[in-house]
Write a protein that holds these residues in place. Structure first.
Motif, PDB file in Angstrom:
ATOM      1  N   LEU A 118     -17.516   9.078  -6.049  1.00  0.00           N
ATOM      2  CA  LEU A 118     -16.296   9.749  -5.595  1.00  0.00           C
ATOM      3  C   LEU A 118     -16.654  10.690  -4.460  1.00  0.00           C
ATOM      4  CD1 LEU A 118     -13.240  10.231  -6.181  1.00  0.00           C
ATOM      5  CD2 LEU A 118     -13.950  12.144  -7.615  1.00  0.00           C
ATOM      6  N   ASP A 119     -15.843  10.682  -3.411  1.00  0.00           N
ATOM      7  CA  ASP A 119     -16.067  11.577  -2.280  1.00  0.00           C
ATOM      8  C   ASP A 119     -14.726  11.933  -1.657  1.00  0.00           C
ATOM      9  OD1 ASP A 119     -17.521  13.180  -0.637  1.00  0.00           O
ATOM     10  OD2 ASP A 119     -18.137  11.593   0.744  1.00  0.00           O
ATOM     11  N   VAL A 120     -14.710  13.065  -0.955  1.00  0.00           N
ATOM     12  CA  VAL A 120     -13.511  13.588  -0.309  1.00  0.00           C
ATOM     13  C   VAL A 120     -13.778  13.687   1.184  1.00  0.00           C
ATOM     14  CG1 VAL A 120     -11.874  15.491  -0.198  1.00  0.00           C
ATOM     15  CG2 VAL A 120     -12.933  14.894  -2.378  1.00  0.00           C
ATOM     16  N   CYS A 121     -12.818  13.246   1.985  1.00  0.00           N
ATOM     17  CA  CYS A 121     -12.951  13.349   3.437  1.00  0.00           C
ATOM     18  C   CYS A 121     -11.598  13.702   4.035  1.00  0.00           C
ATOM     19  CB  CYS A 121     -13.480  12.053   4.046  1.00  0.00           C
ATOM     20  SG  CYS A 121     -12.386  10.625   3.839  1.00  0.00           S
ATOM     21  N   THR A 122     -11.622  14.223   5.243  1.00  0.00           N
ATOM     22  CA  THR A 122     -10.391  14.564   5.954  1.00  0.00           C
ATOM     23  C   THR A 122     -10.006  13.408   6.867  1.00  0.00           C
ATOM     24  OG1 THR A 122     -11.666  15.630   7.703  1.00  0.00           O
ATOM     25  CG2 THR A 122     -10.895  17.019   5.900  1.00  0.00           C
ATOM     26  N   ARG A 123      -8.713  13.162   6.917  1.00  0.00           N
ATOM     27  CA  ARG A 123      -8.190  12.100   7.779  1.00  0.00           C
ATOM     28  C   ARG A 123      -6.946  12.626   8.453  1.00  0.00           C
ATOM     29  NH1 ARG A 123     -10.688   7.882   9.639  1.00  0.00           N
ATOM     30  NH2 ARG A 123     -11.561   7.607   7.552  1.00  0.00           N
ATOM     31  N   GLY A 124      -7.123  13.092   9.711  1.00  0.00           N
ATOM     32  CA  GLY A 124      -5.993  13.693  10.399  1.00  0.00           C
ATOM     33  C   GLY A 124      -5.668  15.037   9.775  1.00  0.00           C
ATOM     34  N   SER A 125      -4.420  15.206   9.368  1.00  0.00           N
ATOM     35  CA  SER A 125      -3.982  16.444   8.744  1.00  0.00           C
ATOM     36  C   SER A 125      -4.004  16.371   7.228  1.00  0.00           C
ATOM     37  CB  SER A 125      -2.553  16.781   9.201  1.00  0.00           C
ATOM     38  OG  SER A 125      -1.664  15.727   8.843  1.00  0.00           O
ATOM     39  N   GLY A 126      -4.403  15.223   6.661  1.00  0.00           N
ATOM     40  CA  GLY A 126      -4.398  15.057   5.225  1.00  0.00           C
ATOM     41  C   GLY A 126      -5.795  14.856   4.678  1.00  0.00           C
ATOM     42  N   VAL A 127      -5.839  14.583   3.393  1.00  0.00           N
ATOM     43  CA  VAL A 127      -7.083  14.376   2.672  1.00  0.00           C
ATOM     44  C   VAL A 127      -7.115  12.941   2.172  1.00  0.00           C
ATOM     45  CG1 VAL A 127      -8.466  15.100   0.684  1.00  0.00           C
ATOM     46  CG2 VAL A 127      -7.197  16.793   1.997  1.00  0.00           C
ATOM     47  N   GLU A 128      -8.304  12.376   2.190  1.00  0.00           N
ATOM     48  CA  GLU A 128      -8.478  11.006   1.726  1.00  0.00           C
ATOM     49  C   GLU A 128      -9.592  10.979   0.696  1.00  0.00           C
ATOM     50  OE1 GLU A 128     -10.015   7.143   3.965  1.00  0.00           O
ATOM     51  OE2 GLU A 128      -7.973   7.679   4.570  1.00  0.00           O
ATOM     52  N   LEU A 129      -9.378  10.254  -0.396  1.00  0.00           N
ATOM     53  CA  LEU A 129     -10.374  10.095  -1.443  1.00  0.00           C
ATOM     54  C   LEU A 129     -10.982   8.707  -1.346  1.00  0.00           C
ATOM     55  CD1 LEU A 129      -8.561  11.632  -4.552  1.00  0.00           C
ATOM     56  CD2 LEU A 129     -10.102  12.756  -2.958  1.00  0.00           C
ATOM     57  N   LEU A 130     -12.277   8.633  -1.632  1.00  0.00           N
ATOM     58  CA  LEU A 130     -13.002   7.371  -1.672  1.00  0.00           C
ATOM     59  C   LEU A 130     -13.648   7.258  -3.038  1.00  0.00           C
ATOM     60  CD1 LEU A 130     -14.720   7.701   1.810  1.00  0.00           C
ATOM     61  CD2 LEU A 130     -12.802   6.203   1.278  1.00  0.00           C
ATOM     62  N   SER A 131     -13.419   6.166  -3.730  1.00  0.00           N
ATOM     63  CA  SER A 131     -13.951   5.983  -5.075  1.00  0.00           C
ATOM     64  C   SER A 131     -14.604   4.618  -5.195  1.00  0.00           C
ATOM     65  CB  SER A 131     -12.841   6.136  -6.127  1.00  0.00           C
ATOM     66  OG  SER A 131     -11.840   5.151  -5.941  1.00  0.00           O
ATOM     67  N   GLY A 132     -15.703   4.577  -5.927  1.00  0.00           N
ATOM     68  CA  GLY A 132     -16.401   3.333  -6.204  1.00  0.00           C
ATOM     69  C   GLY A 132     -16.683   3.227  -7.689  1.00  0.00           C
ATOM     70  N   SER A 133     -16.607   2.024  -8.200  1.00  0.00           N
ATOM     71  CA  SER A 133     -16.653   1.837  -9.637  1.00  0.00           C
ATOM     72  C   SER A 133     -17.651   0.756 -10.023  1.00  0.00           C
ATOM     73  CB  SER A 133     -15.259   1.478 -10.158  1.00  0.00           C
ATOM     74  OG  SER A 133     -15.304   1.063 -11.512  1.00  0.00           O
ATOM     75  N   ALA A 134     -17.898   0.680 -11.315  1.00  0.00           N
ATOM     76  CA  ALA A 134     -18.748  -0.385 -11.844  1.00  0.00           C
ATOM     77  C   ALA A 134     -18.063  -1.735 -11.805  1.00  0.00           C
ATOM     78  CB  ALA A 134     -19.156  -0.052 -13.287  1.00  0.00           C
ATOM     79  N   ASP A 135     -16.774  -1.764 -11.467  1.00  0.00           N
ATOM     80  CA  ASP A 135     -16.080  -3.050 -11.316  1.00  0.00           C
ATOM     81  C   ASP A 135     -16.273  -3.642  -9.919  1.00  0.00           C
ATOM     82  OD1 ASP A 135     -14.576  -1.391  -9.759  1.00  0.00           O
ATOM     83  OD2 ASP A 135     -12.722  -1.602 -10.911  1.00  0.00           O
ATOM     84  N   SER A 136     -17.213  -3.076  -9.123  1.00  0.00           N
ATOM     85  CA  SER A 136     -17.608  -3.599  -7.810  1.00  0.00           C
ATOM     86  C   SER A 136     -16.542  -3.413  -6.743  1.00  0.00           C
ATOM     87  CB  SER A 136     -17.988  -5.088  -7.900  1.00  0.00           C
ATOM     88  OG  SER A 136     -18.976  -5.290  -8.879  1.00  0.00           O
ATOM     89  N   THR A 137     -15.633  -2.488  -6.930  1.00  0.00           N
ATOM     90  CA  THR A 137     -14.575  -2.261  -5.938  1.00  0.00           C
ATOM     91  C   THR A 137     -14.671  -0.857  -5.369  1.00  0.00           C
ATOM     92  OG1 THR A 137     -12.998  -1.520  -7.627  1.00  0.00           O
ATOM     93  CG2 THR A 137     -13.010  -3.873  -7.073  1.00  0.00           C
ATOM     94  N   ILE A 138     -14.271  -0.741  -4.108  1.00  0.00           N
ATOM     95  CA  ILE A 138     -14.155   0.545  -3.412  1.00  0.00           C
ATOM     96  C   ILE A 138     -12.687   0.742  -3.062  1.00  0.00           C
ATOM     97  CG2 ILE A 138     -14.841   1.887  -1.394  1.00  0.00           C
ATOM     98  CD1 ILE A 138     -17.372   0.192  -1.262  1.00  0.00           C
ATOM     99  N   VAL A 139     -12.151   1.889  -3.432  1.00  0.00           N
ATOM    100  CA  VAL A 139     -10.730   2.174  -3.226  1.00  0.00           C
ATOM    101  C   VAL A 139     -10.603   3.417  -2.356  1.00  0.00           C
ATOM    102  CG1 VAL A 139      -8.510   2.653  -4.317  1.00  0.00           C
ATOM    103  CG2 VAL A 139     -10.147   1.154  -5.453  1.00  0.00           C
ATOM    104  N   ARG A 140      -9.755   3.316  -1.332  1.00  0.00           N
ATOM    105  CA  ARG A 140      -9.427   4.459  -0.482  1.00  0.00           C
ATOM    106  C   ARG A 140      -8.053   4.991  -0.899  1.00  0.00           C
ATOM    107  NH1 ARG A 140     -10.108   2.534   5.621  1.00  0.00           N
ATOM    108  NH2 ARG A 140      -9.465   4.709   5.933  1.00  0.00           N
TER     109      ARG A 140
END
Length: 803
Positions: free
Chosen positions: A438-460
């Motif tokens: 799990l990580d947090v990043c800024t995208r423009g004026s908002g916030v974006e989360l990035l998550s990775g799981s044991a199910d082999s998927t990455i979700v933004r």
């Protein structure tokens, strides 16, 4: 044409894995696991030449030639993970090949794609190379395996005006999977580069504040520092004796902190990176501390580089102070030692993640006890305990302003917490297995989360708070407009427009008010059916859902069934069958509808009883009284005084419940005869009742009525009939003031009749006592037994009045 075998080529000692035909179709190339490339003449089915590839050959591709007589050129892919270009037929030689890279994955297939070559790796990655230079142009990852960690790599600060105008570099995403490779994705295109150098699984990642460096921790007991731009290894930190579980960069100084399964925390000086950026270096350990009793899982450094926080499987957190030994490098201080400041206890399971707040002197920890704790870095006490996950909490991060934090766990959920209220304000469900990364990043004026799981998927995950607020504002404006239209339409009784506005509002109460007003209007049901003809889809479903809701209460059940009837009559069976979840809606209606019909049956039965009671009460009146009552009604309608019929039920005359009784002393002879017959019947019943009770006397009422029968004189009969009518009218007068005038008139007539016949009544009483065998006249002091006689007429009971 014959579909038969033309020949067998059997020169390979191992399994042939690759085939390729020349452009003219006369030469066949074969490669096998025996590390040989054979060239065959198809016209004679003979072997032309055999070349040693020195690796298992898994793919061959013949490059297109400009001239027919040009030299044969082809590319091979094999177990070393490199592409090689060959030229010649009789004696093939390597013209060009890719450089060898440690830990490169074997290639299993090679296909031509226009001017590019597509190579498939053993770990399901697609590599696009230039067919002319064999350089890697793009990597497409086909399978991620279990994702153990990920970090957002911000774009480096632009160094020139051209980079500023071109928006600088692009942001990247570093991903550690259940392998020894690190995958570096370009965020816009999701193109991937592979960082190879570890010999075992990578467990943790971190990125420097400026986005130029990437650190990795691996099970191979090393920590590596990579260049985010060139994807090459710059430094390898060797010193731990067990797997390295966590690494973290300093935010201002040039050092790296690592934690290992060997229970130690090491501080690495990265000052050498500035002087030797082209070659891999081995930094020295500036400090080492035996930190915990078990594996170290997480590390964090405060924003001012003054504190280091470590979390371990021993269920504790330790706060370390940075001790500066005066070492300087390029004007930046380098950490020279660690001093333990506090031990934070409170978790019941191992600690998996820690994080510092970017604004406040607090830190957060995530544990296997399914809680997130917030700690004060001033008093070393626990400030908050956040509970909500149903499994171990694996990651925790503060958002940019420090007022909220986000956590992920083994339950596959991501939760957003507000520290002020300690409440979970949002739960994100996008994974099917443990969310390790799990990580947090800024995208423009908002916030974006990035998550990775044991199910082999990455979700933004994108922050849609502003969008939701804007949408809610627009919906509120539309709602107010429809409410205004609804009010105006209802006031003007334009029910079609009001119905349309209520349907847009999607409010059951508004629709119910419109339906009730429409049904109360002339041709209401017909107008309702005409209004419903044009609706379908979601509007029809909304109507049926409203019917289901209203039908649950008796107050609105009639409105529900009127709307349901209009829907059924205005739509065909095919349209109703196509309604989504129509079966469930009908089943929900059945149970409540059955209750309503049972209630109506009970009400109908009760009304039949009331009707029967009123009818029975009317049959008690003599026929002459009914005829006189009709005449009285006609007289009362023309008079100013209120008629007896206007009195409440049961208070008009005391007998007929609303029938008017007009007693006139000048009644005709037939009326008198009817009265005498009733009196005789009542008297006989009174005597029978008295005998059954064992009484030796009868009431004066019974004697008086029986004497009427024995008296043959018309004057006496008329007087006694008037007296009986007086009693009936007098009782009605007691219950209703409207009947007083009639009672007084009848009373005066009865009084004159009794004065004229008192002597005859006395004689008849004595004769009645003698007839019953009473030899002694009753004394005035003897108690009188009052017998209540009942006469039955047309199945109704009548109580005999007492004198």
């Amino acid at each position: 044409k014959s579909k038969g075998c033309v020949g067998v080529l059997s020169e390979h000692a191992g399994l042939p894995a690759a085939l390729a035909l020349s452009n003219d179709g006369k030469v066949l190339l074969t490669g096998g696991r025996d590390q040989l490339i054979n060239v065959w003449d198809l016209s004679e089915l003979s072997l032309i030449a055999s070349t040693a590839a020195l690796e298992p050959v898994e793919g061959l591709h013949v490059l297109p030639s400009e001239a027919a007589d040009s030299e044969l050129r082809f590319v091979s892919a094999g177990g070393n993970g490199r592409l090689r270009m060959w030229a010649g037929t009789a004696q093939s030689s390597i013209v060009q090949q890719q450089p060898a890279v440690e830990g490169q994955v074997a290639l299993v297939q090679l296909v031509g794609c226009g001017e590019q070559l597509l190579a498939v790796t053993e770990d399901h990655n697609l590599l696009l190379h230039s067919s002319a230079s064999l350089e890697l142009e793009r990597c497409i990852v086909g399978y991620n395996d279990e994702i153990t960690d990920l970090k957002h790599v911000p774009a480096p600060a632009p160094a020139s005006v051209e980079e500023v105008q071109g928006n600088g570099g692009e942001t990247q995403l570093a991903v550690a999977t259940n392998s020894d490779q690190i995958r570096l994705f370009a965020m816009p295109s999701m193109g991937c580069r592979l960082l190879t150098g570890h010999s075992d699984i990578v467990l943790g990642l971190d990125v420097s504040a400026d986005g130029t460096l990437i650190a990795s921790a691996s099970k191979d007991r090393t920590a590596c520092v990579w260049s985010a731009e060139s994807a090459t290894c710059l430094a390898r930190c060797v010193g731990h004796v067990e797997a390295v579980g966590a690494v973290v960069f300093s935010r201002r100084a040039s050092f790296l902190v690592s934690g290992s399964k060997d229970k130690t925390v090491k501080v690495w000086d990265l000052a050498l990176l500035a002087s030797s950026a082209a070659t891999e270096v081995s930094p020295r350990a500036a400090a080492t501390a035996l930190a915990h009793a078990k594996d170290i899982n997480a590390l964090a450094i405060s924003p001012n580089d003054g504190l280091v926080l470590s979390g371990s499987q021993d269920r504790t957190l330790k706060v370390w102070g940075a001790r500066d030994v005066g070492l300087k490098s390029g004007g930046r201080g380098v950490l020279g030692g660690l001093v333990e400041l506090a031990t934070l206890s409170g978790h019941k399971r191992g600690v998996w993640a820690v994080a510092f707040s970017p604004t406040d002197k607090v830190a957060a920890s995530a544990s296997g006890d399914m809680t997130v704790k917030v700690w004060s870095m001033s008093s070393w006490s626990c400030l908050r305990t956040l509970e909500g996950h149903t499994a171990s909490v694996l990651k925790v991060h503060f958002l940019l302003d420090g007022s909220q934090l986000v956590s992920s766990g083994s339950d596959g959920l991501i939760k957003l917490w507000t520290l002020k209220t300690s409440e979970c304000v949002c739960t994100l469900d996008g994974h099917e297995d443990k969310v390790w990364a799990l990580d947090v990043c800024t995208r423009g004026s908002g916030v974006e989360l990035l998550s990775g799981s044991a199910d082999s998927t990455i979700v933004r995950w994108r922050d849609v708070t502003a969008d939701e607020q804007q949408t809610a504002k627009q919906e509120e404006e539309v709602r107010l407009q429809h409410e205004e239209v609804l009010r105006n339409a209802m006031a003007a009784r334009h029910f079609a427009a009001a119905f349309d506005a209520a349907m847009h509002l999607r409010q059951p109460r508004a629709l119910r008010l419109v339906v009730e007003a429409l049904c109360a209007s002339p041709r209401g049901d017909e107008t309702l059916r005409e209004t419903l003809v044009g609706i379908d889809g979601d509007a029809l479903v909304h109507c049926l859902e409203c019917v289901r809701t209203w039908n649950t209460t008796a107050q609105h059940s009639l409105t529900a069934h009127r709307l349901l009837s209009a829907v059924v009559r205005s739509h065909s069976a095919e349209q109703l069958a196509a309604v989504p979840h129509g079966k469930q809606l009908v089943e929900a209606l059945l149970s409540y509808t059955q209750r309503h019909f049972e209630r109506l049956d009970r009400l109908l039965l009760a009304s039949r009883l009331v009707e029967y009671t009123l009818t029975s009460m009317r049959t008690l009146l003599p026929a002459s009284v009914e005829r006189d009552a009709d005449a009285t009604i006609a007289d009362a309608d023309s008079s100013s005084a209120p008629p007896l019929g206007a009195l409440p039920l049961g208070f008009a005359g005391g007998v007929g419940g609303g029938d008017k009784i007009d007693v006139n002393s000048d009644g005709d002879e037939s009326a008198r005869e009817g009265d005498l017959a009733v009196a005789e019947e009542v008297a006989a019943q009174a005597v029978a009742c008295s005998e059954a009770l064992g009484e030796d006397a009868v009431s004066d009422d019974a004697e008086f009525l029986l004497a009427q029968r024995w008296d043959a004189e018309g004057e006496v009969a008329a007087g006694e009939s008037a007296a009986g009518s007086f009693k009936i009218a007098a009782r009605g007068g007691k219950k209703s003031r409207g009947a007083q005038a009639t009672g007084v008139s009848a009373g005066r007539a009865g009084k004159r009749a009794r004065d004229a016949s008192s002597t005859a009544v006395g004689r008849k009483k004595d004769a009645a006592r003698a007839a019953r065998g009473s030899s002694t006249p009753r004394s005035s002091s003897t108690p009188r037994a009052r017998a209540v006689g009942s006469g039955v007429r047309n199945g109704a009971a009548l109580s005999a009045p007492s004198q």
